[in-house]
Design a protein around this motif. Sequence first.
Motif, PDB file in Angstrom:
ATOM      1  N   THR A   1     -12.767 -10.385 -11.025  1.00  0.00           N
ATOM      2  CA  THR A   1     -11.925  -9.365 -10.397  1.00  0.00           C
ATOM      3  C   THR A   1     -10.909  -8.840 -11.398  1.00  0.00           C
ATOM      4  OG1 THR A   1     -12.155 -10.393  -8.218  1.00  0.00           O
ATOM      5  CG2 THR A   1     -10.304  -8.893  -8.518  1.00  0.00           C
ATOM      6  N   TRP A   2     -11.024  -7.554 -11.722  1.00  0.00           N
ATOM      7  CA  TRP A   2     -10.097  -6.877 -12.622  1.00  0.00           C
ATOM      8  C   TRP A   2      -9.028  -6.158 -11.806  1.00  0.00           C
ATOM      9  CZ3 TRP A   2     -11.109  -5.652 -18.127  1.00  0.00           C
ATOM     10  CH2 TRP A   2     -12.173  -6.403 -18.659  1.00  0.00           C
ATOM     11  N   LYS A   3      -7.959  -5.753 -12.476  1.00  0.00           N
ATOM     12  CA  LYS A   3      -6.873  -5.043 -11.809  1.00  0.00           C
ATOM     13  C   LYS A   3      -6.519  -3.772 -12.576  1.00  0.00           C
ATOM     14  CE  LYS A   3      -4.772  -9.304 -10.014  1.00  0.00           C
ATOM     15  NZ  LYS A   3      -3.597 -10.209 -10.093  1.00  0.00           N
ATOM     16  N   TRP A   4      -6.278  -2.731 -11.828  1.00  0.00           N
ATOM     17  CA  TRP A   4      -5.784  -1.445 -12.347  1.00  0.00           C
ATOM     18  C   TRP A   4      -4.376  -1.301 -11.778  1.00  0.00           C
ATOM     19  CZ3 TRP A   4      -4.855   2.305 -15.311  1.00  0.00           C
ATOM     20  CH2 TRP A   4      -4.775   3.656 -14.950  1.00  0.00           C
ATOM     21  N   GLU A   5      -3.378  -1.281 -12.651  1.00  0.00           N
ATOM     22  CA  GLU A   5      -1.996  -1.404 -12.204  1.00  0.00           C
ATOM     23  C   GLU A   5      -1.126  -0.305 -12.809  1.00  0.00           C
ATOM     24  OE1 GLU A   5      -0.125  -5.422 -11.562  1.00  0.00           O
ATOM     25  OE2 GLU A   5       1.064  -4.772 -13.307  1.00  0.00           O
ATOM     26  N   ALA A   6      -0.205   0.206 -11.993  1.00  0.00           N
ATOM     27  CA  ALA A   6       0.726   1.239 -12.451  1.00  0.00           C
ATOM     28  C   ALA A   6       2.130   0.905 -11.972  1.00  0.00           C
ATOM     29  CB  ALA A   6       0.306   2.605 -11.930  1.00  0.00           C
ATOM     30  N   THR A   7       3.103   1.148 -12.840  1.00  0.00           N
ATOM     31  CA  THR A   7       4.514   0.950 -12.490  1.00  0.00           C
ATOM     32  C   THR A   7       5.266   2.234 -12.792  1.00  0.00           C
ATOM     33  OG1 THR A   7       4.411  -1.420 -12.989  1.00  0.00           O
ATOM     34  CG2 THR A   7       6.597  -0.398 -12.913  1.00  0.00           C
ATOM     35  N   TYR A   8       5.921   2.754 -11.733  1.00  0.00           N
ATOM     36  CA  TYR A   8       6.653   4.019 -11.880  1.00  0.00           C
ATOM     37  C   TYR A   8       7.987   3.916 -11.169  1.00  0.00           C
ATOM     38  CZ  TYR A   8       7.567   9.069 -11.977  1.00  0.00           C
ATOM     39  OH  TYR A   8       8.108  10.323 -12.201  1.00  0.00           O
ATOM     40  N   GLN A   9       9.051   4.131 -11.935  1.00  0.00           N
ATOM     41  CA  GLN A   9      10.411   4.104 -11.413  1.00  0.00           C
ATOM     42  C   GLN A   9      10.690   2.855 -10.585  1.00  0.00           C
ATOM     43  OE1 GLN A   9      11.491   7.896  -9.648  1.00  0.00           O
ATOM     44  NE2 GLN A   9      11.372   8.931 -11.617  1.00  0.00           N
ATOM     45  N   GLY A  10      10.236   1.739 -11.112  1.00  0.00           N
ATOM     46  CA  GLY A  10      10.525   0.449 -10.516  1.00  0.00           C
ATOM     47  C   GLY A  10       9.542  -0.040  -9.484  1.00  0.00           C
ATOM     48  N   ASP A  11       8.574   0.801  -9.079  1.00  0.00           N
ATOM     49  CA  ASP A  11       7.578   0.399  -8.078  1.00  0.00           C
ATOM     50  C   ASP A  11       6.228   0.178  -8.756  1.00  0.00           C
ATOM     51  OD1 ASP A  11       9.363   0.549  -5.921  1.00  0.00           O
ATOM     52  OD2 ASP A  11       9.024   2.709  -5.710  1.00  0.00           O
ATOM     53  N   THR A  12       5.571  -0.926  -8.378  1.00  0.00           N
ATOM     54  CA  THR A  12       4.283  -1.277  -8.952  1.00  0.00           C
ATOM     55  C   THR A  12       3.205  -1.252  -7.882  1.00  0.00           C
ATOM     56  OG1 THR A  12       5.265  -2.681 -10.673  1.00  0.00           O
ATOM     57  CG2 THR A  12       2.954  -3.077 -10.127  1.00  0.00           C
ATOM     58  N   VAL A  13       2.072  -0.604  -8.202  1.00  0.00           N
ATOM     59  CA  VAL A  13       0.918  -0.553  -7.318  1.00  0.00           C
ATOM     60  C   VAL A  13      -0.267  -1.157  -8.066  1.00  0.00           C
ATOM     61  CG1 VAL A  13      -0.669   0.927  -6.030  1.00  0.00           C
ATOM     62  CG2 VAL A  13       1.770   1.493  -6.124  1.00  0.00           C
ATOM     63  N   THR A  14      -1.006  -2.020  -7.387  1.00  0.00           N
ATOM     64  CA  THR A  14      -2.145  -2.696  -8.001  1.00  0.00           C
ATOM     65  C   THR A  14      -3.400  -2.451  -7.187  1.00  0.00           C
ATOM     66  OG1 THR A  14      -0.695  -4.433  -8.883  1.00  0.00           O
ATOM     67  CG2 THR A  14      -3.054  -4.916  -8.785  1.00  0.00           C
ATOM     68  N   HIS A  15      -4.480  -2.097  -7.872  1.00  0.00           N
ATOM     69  CA  HIS A  15      -5.789  -1.868  -7.238  1.00  0.00           C
ATOM     70  C   HIS A  15      -6.770  -2.851  -7.867  1.00  0.00           C
ATOM     71  CE1 HIS A  15      -9.389   0.358  -5.930  1.00  0.00           C
ATOM     72  NE2 HIS A  15      -9.808   0.272  -7.169  1.00  0.00           N
ATOM     73  N   GLU A  16      -7.409  -3.666  -7.040  1.00  0.00           N
ATOM     74  CA  GLU A  16      -8.369  -4.652  -7.546  1.00  0.00           C
ATOM     75  C   GLU A  16      -9.780  -4.101  -7.509  1.00  0.00           C
ATOM     76  OE1 GLU A  16      -7.959  -8.276  -5.396  1.00  0.00           O
ATOM     77  OE2 GLU A  16      -6.107  -8.848  -6.433  1.00  0.00           O
TER      78      GLU A  16
END
Length: 380
Positions: A365-380
Amino acid sequence: MKTTTLTLLLSLASIVPISSQTPDPAYLQPEGGPYVFNETHETCLTEDQRQLALQSIKQNIALLRQDNKLATDHNRLGGAHILFSWPIKKADGLDYNDVWSISGYLDHNTAYPSQLTDYNCGTKTYDTAAGYNHAGVDIYTWPFGWKMMDNDEVEIIAAAAGQIIYKNDGQYDRSCSFNNNVWNAVYVQHADGSVALYGHMKNGSLTTKSVGDMVAEGEFLGIVGSSGNSTGPHLHFEVYSQIDPDVLIDPYTGSCNSLNPDTWWINQKGYANPNINALLTHNTPPVFPTCPTTETPNESTQFELDDTIYFGLYMRDQVAGTSINLKIIKPNNTYLYNWFFDFTANYTSSWWYWYFTGVFDMEGTWKWEATYQGDTVTHE
């Protein structure tokens, strides 16, 4: 969360470990750009339609009063007013981080054309040469609004408790331009006599409740659609502080709001609302066809090691001069890539994707992750 399974196809001897790094320069500039909703600034509700809507409200109020079923038998003459919660909700099971953006606020400048003033003294609103000044807030769905409409993934909910005083369903709901069609809508009167109009709903999606029934704050009213004068799925939310005489209000407080002195929101959102609406992975680039054809997202979470994977980013209100941190994370929690992408323009909604082939060296299981202005979203 979604799960991406990379099945090992290569012999172990052929795999070269890849350390945490920035992608090659060729990958730093992604495909993508802005998505502009209602670019042609089509009228949401003609003046004739608005007058008919207000007339229908008054007639139904009179009928409910006659039958002793009217819950609020007065107009708001002063004192405290009701407060609204947000009228949009993503349906249970949808794993996007968020689903909306705002294309236009109420226009406080009654002159036209192209003489615009929103509540914040900006120009995030519109008018037309025919004399239409936008009279509500337009909240559109993003990303893949038609797909979300088809699958009932974005709900319209009551922003405040009240009584249904008008309901219309059965109208065509895939409008793309000005057409003079009638919208599917629900109108709710609140305890202070104010009335909220919820317009452009999906055909057949409206609450089963009838005129005269009560609804609670947050209760389901319908699905975001594109009925009436519309260029795509969105909610037109329009509010009157009282009916007969009709007093339009702007629920947002701001320096250029001449209609009311304070906010009608429980928690007024910002003028802009920067956010990561979705992180997705695709097996081929998404397709945004001509309205009203449903988009083809080409979403996938299952890949082989030698596949090309498209890593999609869908933003709301990206801010010029800011950066987003992007990471592709291996199953062992080390980075395949870790880099920053700079936003050079202000867009109410935008889409970007990067693609990679032959760099996936580990099953799991890999993760695609983004952090913008203090908020992080992760998609597996």
